[in-house]
Design an enzyme around this catalytic site. Structure first.
Site, PDB file in Angstrom:
ATOM      1  N   PRO A  34       0.911  -1.146   0.000  1.00 53.77           N
ATOM      2  CA  PRO A  34      -0.118  -0.062   0.008  1.00 53.77           C
ATOM      3  C   PRO A  34       0.836   1.093   0.141  1.00 53.77           C
ATOM      4  O   PRO A  34       1.856   1.376   0.513  1.00 53.77           O
ATOM      5  CB  PRO A  34      -0.785  -0.081   1.288  1.00 53.77           C
ATOM      6  CG  PRO A  34      -0.547  -1.489   1.685  1.00 53.77           C
ATOM      7  CD  PRO A  34       0.716  -1.760   1.009  1.00 53.77           C
ATOM      8  N   TYR A  35       0.534   2.099  -0.716  1.00 53.93           N
ATOM      9  CA  TYR A  35       1.165   3.699  -0.753  1.00 53.93           C
ATOM     10  C   TYR A  35       0.160   4.440  -0.620  1.00 53.93           C
ATOM     11  O   TYR A  35      -0.843   4.578  -1.370  1.00 53.93           O
ATOM     12  CB  TYR A  35       1.699   3.920  -2.084  1.00 53.93           C
ATOM     13  CG  TYR A  35       2.337   5.286  -2.332  1.00 53.93           C
ATOM     14  CD1 TYR A  35       3.479   5.474  -1.839  1.00 53.93           C
ATOM     15  CD2 TYR A  35       1.500   6.245  -3.065  1.00 53.93           C
ATOM     16  CE1 TYR A  35       3.972   6.902  -2.384  1.00 53.93           C
ATOM     17  CE2 TYR A  35       1.892   7.353  -2.817  1.00 53.93           C
ATOM     18  CZ  TYR A  35       3.405   7.773  -2.558  1.00 53.93           C
ATOM     19  OH  TYR A  35       3.556   9.053  -2.766  1.00 53.93           O
TER      20      TYR A  35
END
Length: 100
Positions: A34-35
């Protein structure tokens, strides 16, 4: 001739299989992470508040989506009020008008 922008590239985790891949390419699940990018107008956010945001977003992704906190990336961008527009005006101009 119209030139289409190239897809943003992402660097995958270091190791023997590290390579530059186009964003959204079919990447093995092992390499996904996840970013989260948080952007707000520069204000008086303390280091402690920013750390709490990073910790909170990381915990939220873990609690809701079962994402690994060790691979979760959270970036905070503080934007100068002269570089953020709303309703055709910079935020700095709106702030000055509100302050009188």
């Amino acid at each position: 001739m119209v030139v289409q922008p190239r897809a943003e590239a992402q660097l995958r985790p270091e190791g023997p299989r590290t390579r530059l891949l186009p964003f959204g390419a079919g990447v093995p699940t092992l390499w996904t992470m996840p970013y989260v990018n948080i952007r707000f107008v520069r204000e008086k956010a303390t280091k402690q508040q920013k750390a709490a945001l990073i910790r909170g977003v990381t915990n939220l992704l873990h609690d809701i989506l079962k994402k690994n906190p060790a691979t979760t990336v959270v970036v905070i961008d503080e934007v100068d009020p002269d570089n953020w527009g709303l309703g055709g005006e910079t935020v700095s101009l709106r702030q000055k008008r509100r302050e009188g």
